[in-house]
Design an enzyme around this catalytic site. Structure first.
Site, PDB file in Angstrom:
ATOM      1  N   ASP A 269       1.025  -1.159   0.039  1.00  0.00           N
ATOM      2  CA  ASP A 269      -0.181   0.210  -0.006  1.00  0.00           C
ATOM      3  C   ASP A 269       0.844   1.228  -0.049  1.00  0.00           C
ATOM      4  OD1 ASP A 269      -2.044  -1.639   0.260  1.00  0.00           O
ATOM      5  OD2 ASP A 269      -2.650  -1.304   2.392  1.00  0.00           O
TER       6      ASP A 269
ATOM      7  N   GLU B 237      -8.788   0.072  -5.033  1.00  0.00           N
ATOM      8  CA  GLU B 237      -8.014   0.792  -3.928  1.00  0.00           C
ATOM      9  C   GLU B 237      -6.951   1.539  -4.765  1.00  0.00           C
ATOM     10  OE1 GLU B 237      -8.778  -1.952   0.049  1.00  0.00           O
ATOM     11  OE2 GLU B 237      -6.824  -2.035  -1.083  1.00  0.00           O
TER      12      GLU B 237
END
Length: 325
Positions: free
Chosen positions: A245, A303
Site C-alpha cells: 500500500d 483501492e
C-alpha cells in the site's frame, strides 16, 4: 467494481472569483446527494470547476469539456441555475439544482481525520478470535521476505497498522516495519528510483501482513464494506508478501501528496477510476499507477493505493509475526 455513469451537462465556474488551489475553491469540490441518494458531483477539470449529474452510478463517467463562465455564487448549468447554500464558514453545505436539494456527502476524513469503521465485534475480542481460528496456513513455510528499507532508505514509512491511525482504531503490529518478498522489494526500490528525478518518493503504508490480521479485518468489517478487505479463507496478497500500500510524497519537504481521498477510506473515492477531486489529484493517481506497473505491479480494482506484484499467486500465505522476521 460497480459501473457508474453520469449524464453530461457540466460546466466550469468560479474561475473569475477563485484560484482553484484556494480553500474557498477546493471547498466546493465534492459529492452531493439528494433525498433519493442521487448524486451531483463538483470537481476541478482543466483549471475550471465542473458539475456532473449522476445518471445511474459512479465509474466510467463521461464528461463535457465545454466550459461556461458563471457569476457570484450561482452557476449557469445548461438552462438552469445551480445555487449554493453556504455554512458559517462560507463553504457549501448544500446545492439546489432543478428544484432538487443536494447535501454534501461527508466521508469521516474531513479536517484530517482518519477513516474508521464500527467493528462488528469488540476490538479486544478480535485478536483472540483470529489467533484461535483454525487455519490451513503454515507459519513455518519457506519465504524470502526482506525489509524494504534495506534496498532504499528513502522510502517514507507510515505503517498505519502499528499506530491508532487506521480504520480499526487500534495498533495491530508491534513494530513499524515493512517486508516484501525479495523480488517485489527490488521492484519497489526501482519505482522509488524512477520517481526521484521528479522530486517524488514512495510513502509505504503497509506491505507484508500476517494472516491473523487479515482475519481480524474480515471479522470486524460490515458486509457492505467487505470489498475493501481480503477473505481469510483464501488469504490476502499482503499475507504472501507480494502486495504493498503506497502513495507519493515530496522529497524536498517530506509532505505527503493528497490523492483526493484518505488511505483505507472505505468509499467510492478509493476506487482508482474515481472521477472527482482535482486534476492534480487524478494526475498523481495515474502517475503512481504508471510507475508501479512499469516495474511489474498491478493496481487493485477497489483501492488506488494497493498494488500486487506479478506472480503473487505462486507465494504461500504466511502468518509470521514481525517479531519473528
Amino acid at each position: 467494481m460497480k459501473k457508474i455513469f453520469f449524464c453530461v451537462l457540466f460546466f466550469a465556474f468560479f474561475t473569475v472569483f477563485f484560484a482553484l488551489n484556494s480553500t474557498e475553491a477546493t471547498g466546493y469540490i465534492g459529492t452531493y446527494e439528494d433525498f433519493d441518494k442521487k448524486q451531483l458531483m463538483i470537481r476541478e477539470y482543466d483549471g475550471y470547476l465542473q458539475v456532473l449529474l449522476q445518471e445511474s452510478g459512479f465509474q466510467d463517467a463521461l464528461f463535457s469539456e465545454r466550459k461556461y463562465l458563471c457569476y457570484d455564487f450561482d452557476a449557469l448549468v445548461g438552462n438552469g441555475i445551480l445555487k449554493f447554500v453556504l455554512d458559517e464558514s462560507e463553504l457549501p453545505l448544500e446545492v439546489v439544482f432543478d428544484d432538487k436539494k443536494y447535501t454534501k456527502k461527508l466521508y469521516g476524513t474531513e479536517g484530517g481525520k482518519v477513516f474508521r469503521i464500527q467493528p462488528l465485534f469488540p476490538v479486544e475480542d478480535l485478536k483472540k478470535m483470529a489467533l484461535e481460528s483454525e487455519t490451513v496456513f503454515d507459519e513455518n513455510k519457506d519465504h524470502d521476505l526482506v525489509e524494504i528499507i534495506e534496498y532504499d532508505d528513502d522510502f517514507l514509512l507510515d505503517i498505519r497498522y502499528a499506530t491508532y491511525d487506521n480504520f480499526m482504531g487500534i495498533p495491530l503490529y508491534t513494530q513499524s516495519r515493512a517486508f516484501l518478498q525479495r523480488d517485489a522489494a527490488l521492484a519497489l526500490a526501482a519505482v522509488n528510483a524512477s520517481l526521484k528525478p521528479k522530486g517524488l518518493g514512495l510513502v509505504i503504508y503497509d506491505a507484508y501482513r500476517p494472516w491473523y490480521v487479515t482475519k481480524m479485518f474480515w471479522d470486524a468489517t460490515p458486509e457492505n464494506m467487505k470489498q475493501f478487505v481480503a477473505d481469510p479463507e483464501t488469504g490476502s496478497r499482503h499475507n504472501r508478501g507480494c502486495a504493498v500500500d503506497v502513495s507519493l510524497y515530496l522529497l524536498e519537504s517530506g509532505d505527503v501528496i493528497y490523492m483526493g481521498g484518505g488511505y483505507d477510506e472505505f468509499s467510492e473515492r478509493s476506487y482508482p477510476d474515481y472521477p472527482g477531486g482535482t486534476s492534480e489529484q487524478r494526475y498523481h493517481r495515474e502517475l503512481l499507477k504508471e510507475e508501479m506497473e512499469r516495474q511489474g505491479f498491478r493496481r487493485y480494482e477497489y483501492e488506488w493505493w494497493h498494488f500486487d506484484y506479478r506472480g503473487w499467486e505462486d507465494n504461500p500465505v504466511l502468518n509470521i509475526p514481525f517479531e519473528d522476521l
